[in-house]
Design an enzyme around this catalytic site. Structure first.
Site, PDB file in Angstrom:
ATOM      1  N   TRP A   9       5.328  -6.858 -10.970  1.00 37.42           N
ATOM      2  CA  TRP A   9       6.479  -6.871 -11.884  1.00 37.42           C
ATOM      3  C   TRP A   9       7.344  -5.632 -11.722  1.00 37.42           C
ATOM      4  O   TRP A   9       8.425  -5.561 -12.277  1.00 37.42           O
ATOM      5  CB  TRP A   9       6.003  -6.936 -13.345  1.00 37.42           C
ATOM      6  CG  TRP A   9       5.368  -8.226 -13.763  1.00 37.42           C
ATOM      7  CD1 TRP A   9       4.799  -9.187 -12.959  1.00 37.42           C
ATOM      8  CD2 TRP A   9       5.223  -8.707 -15.105  1.00 37.42           C
ATOM      9  NE1 TRP A   9       4.318 -10.214 -13.711  1.00 37.42           N
ATOM     10  CE2 TRP A   9       4.561  -9.946 -15.045  1.00 37.42           C
ATOM     11  CE3 TRP A   9       5.578  -8.202 -16.351  1.00 37.42           C
ATOM     12  CZ2 TRP A   9       4.254 -10.693 -16.188  1.00 37.42           C
ATOM     13  CZ3 TRP A   9       5.262  -8.939 -17.495  1.00 37.42           C
ATOM     14  CH2 TRP A   9       4.620 -10.167 -17.406  1.00 37.42           C
ATOM     15  N   HIS A  92       2.713   1.526  -2.320  1.00 38.10           N
ATOM     16  CA  HIS A  92       3.870   0.633  -2.139  1.00 38.10           C
ATOM     17  C   HIS A  92       5.020   1.461  -1.554  1.00 38.10           C
ATOM     18  O   HIS A  92       5.145   2.654  -1.843  1.00 38.10           O
ATOM     19  CB  HIS A  92       4.252   0.052  -3.499  1.00 38.10           C
ATOM     20  CG  HIS A  92       5.304  -1.007  -3.413  1.00 38.10           C
ATOM     21  ND1 HIS A  92       6.645  -0.698  -3.258  1.00 38.10           N
ATOM     22  CD2 HIS A  92       5.224  -2.357  -3.438  1.00 38.10           C
ATOM     23  CE1 HIS A  92       7.334  -1.839  -3.191  1.00 38.10           C
ATOM     24  NE2 HIS A  92       6.497  -2.856  -3.301  1.00 38.10           N
ATOM     25  N   GLU A 155       4.068  -5.103   4.453  1.00 36.70           N
ATOM     26  CA  GLU A 155       5.352  -5.229   3.759  1.00 36.70           C
ATOM     27  C   GLU A 155       6.444  -4.505   4.546  1.00 36.70           C
ATOM     28  O   GLU A 155       6.669  -3.303   4.338  1.00 36.70           O
ATOM     29  CB  GLU A 155       5.259  -4.594   2.368  1.00 36.70           C
ATOM     30  CG  GLU A 155       4.293  -5.273   1.446  1.00 36.70           C
ATOM     31  CD  GLU A 155       4.770  -5.192  -0.006  1.00 36.70           C
ATOM     32  OE1 GLU A 155       4.923  -6.239  -0.626  1.00 36.70           O
ATOM     33  OE2 GLU A 155       5.023  -4.075  -0.481  1.00 36.70           O
TER      34      GLU A 155
HETATM   35  P1  PGA Z   1      10.214  -8.576  -3.340  1.00 35.68           P
HETATM   36  O1  PGA Z   1       9.239  -7.340  -3.532  1.00 35.68           O
HETATM   37  O2  PGA Z   1       9.414  -9.813  -3.455  1.00 35.68           O
HETATM   38  O3  PGA Z   1      11.222  -8.416  -4.455  1.00 35.68           O
HETATM   39  O4  PGA Z   1      10.843  -8.435  -1.988  1.00 35.68           O
HETATM   40  C1  PGA Z   1       8.017  -7.324  -2.854  1.00 35.68           C
HETATM   41  C2  PGA Z   1       7.339  -6.013  -3.095  1.00 35.68           C
HETATM   42  O5  PGA Z   1       7.995  -5.032  -3.441  1.00 35.68           O
HETATM   43  O6  PGA Z   1       6.115  -5.942  -2.961  1.00 35.68           O
END
Ligand code: PGA
Length: 233
Positions: A9, A92, A155
């Site tokens: 979130w 992250h 990611e």
């Molecule tokens: P997003 O974010 O789905 O809005 O691209 C993914 C994340 O930050 O893990």
């Protein structure tokens, strides 16, 4: 094997949205039970989900690199565990970018999270960018004396929040490269899963899930309709 759906979130949400999610989770028969659903709201909202957890788990978006001490503003992984957290997202790219988290700090956070029996979800940018960091994550995890699971989330930075997800081919390649790092290693009962994150939504989640162990979802977590569609059978 179950696939992980991790809903991040970020710094969003309120009590009403929590209630809407709980009502949906508790009443809907159409949720795919092959999913391991992990909700990661800001931890101030965890209390909304206590005693109502049936088919989902709670995760934090960060935790400290120590278990207690003089670290103003930090939250211990032990505290997260005590309030019902089972998972924690670590490193992250927004934490790396805005809060200057570096790799050694993230590895220390992972170690302490495991000690407190949280399953770490450690984010990496991609195999070519983070090759040695990924090897360190895997080595530290395998060498840790506690048994636990680990989720590595691939990611790519360009895809986070941009509306442009990586291609299926590139996701598959990165996931396989990461899996190759531990392919022939003795995991001694531990499990490593590799997920993808970056602009995952209700339209692309199924295709992406076909080439990885789970997805990390940011923006679409906060759109109730998208959230429901992602969960459905
Ligand atoms: P997003 O974010 O789905 O809005 O691209 C993914 C994340 O930050 O893990």
């Amino acid at each position: 094997m179950k696939k992980f759906l991790i809903f991040n979130w970020k710094m969003n949400g309120d009590d009403n949205y929590c209630r809407q999610i709980i009502d949906y989770m508790n009443s809907n028969q159409n949720i795919n039970d092959n999913f391991e659903i992990i909700l990661c709201p800001p931890i101030v909202f965890f209390n909304n989900f206590q005693d109502k957890k049936t088919n989902f788990h709670l995760g934090a978006q960060n935790s400290a690199f120590e278990i207690s001490g003089s670290y103003t503003g930090e939250i211990s992984p032990e505290m997260i565990k005590k309030i019902g957290g089972e998972y924690v997202i670590l490193g992250h790219s927004e934490r790396r970018k805005y809060f200057f988290e570096n790799e050694s700090m993230i590895l220390k956070k992972m170690e302490k999270a495991i000690e407190c029996k949280l399953t770490p979800i450690v984010c990496v940018h991609g195999f070519s960018e983070d090759r040695s960091y990924i090897a360190d994550i895997i080595n530290d995890f395998i060498n840790h004396k506690s048994s636990s699971d680990l989720i590595i989330a691939y990611e790519p930075e360009f895809s986070i929040g941009s509306g442009i997800s990586d291609t299926i081919d590139s996701i598959e390649k990165n996931i396989n490269n990461i899996k190759n790092v531990y392919k022939n290693r003795q995991l001694n009962g531990k499990n490593i899963y590799v997920a993808y994150g970056g602009s995952v939504n209700e339209k692309n989640s199924r295709d992406i899930l076909s080439v990885c162990d789970g997805v990390l979802i940011g923006k679409a977590s906060m759109n109730f309709e998208s959230f429901c569609k992602i969960l459905e059978k």
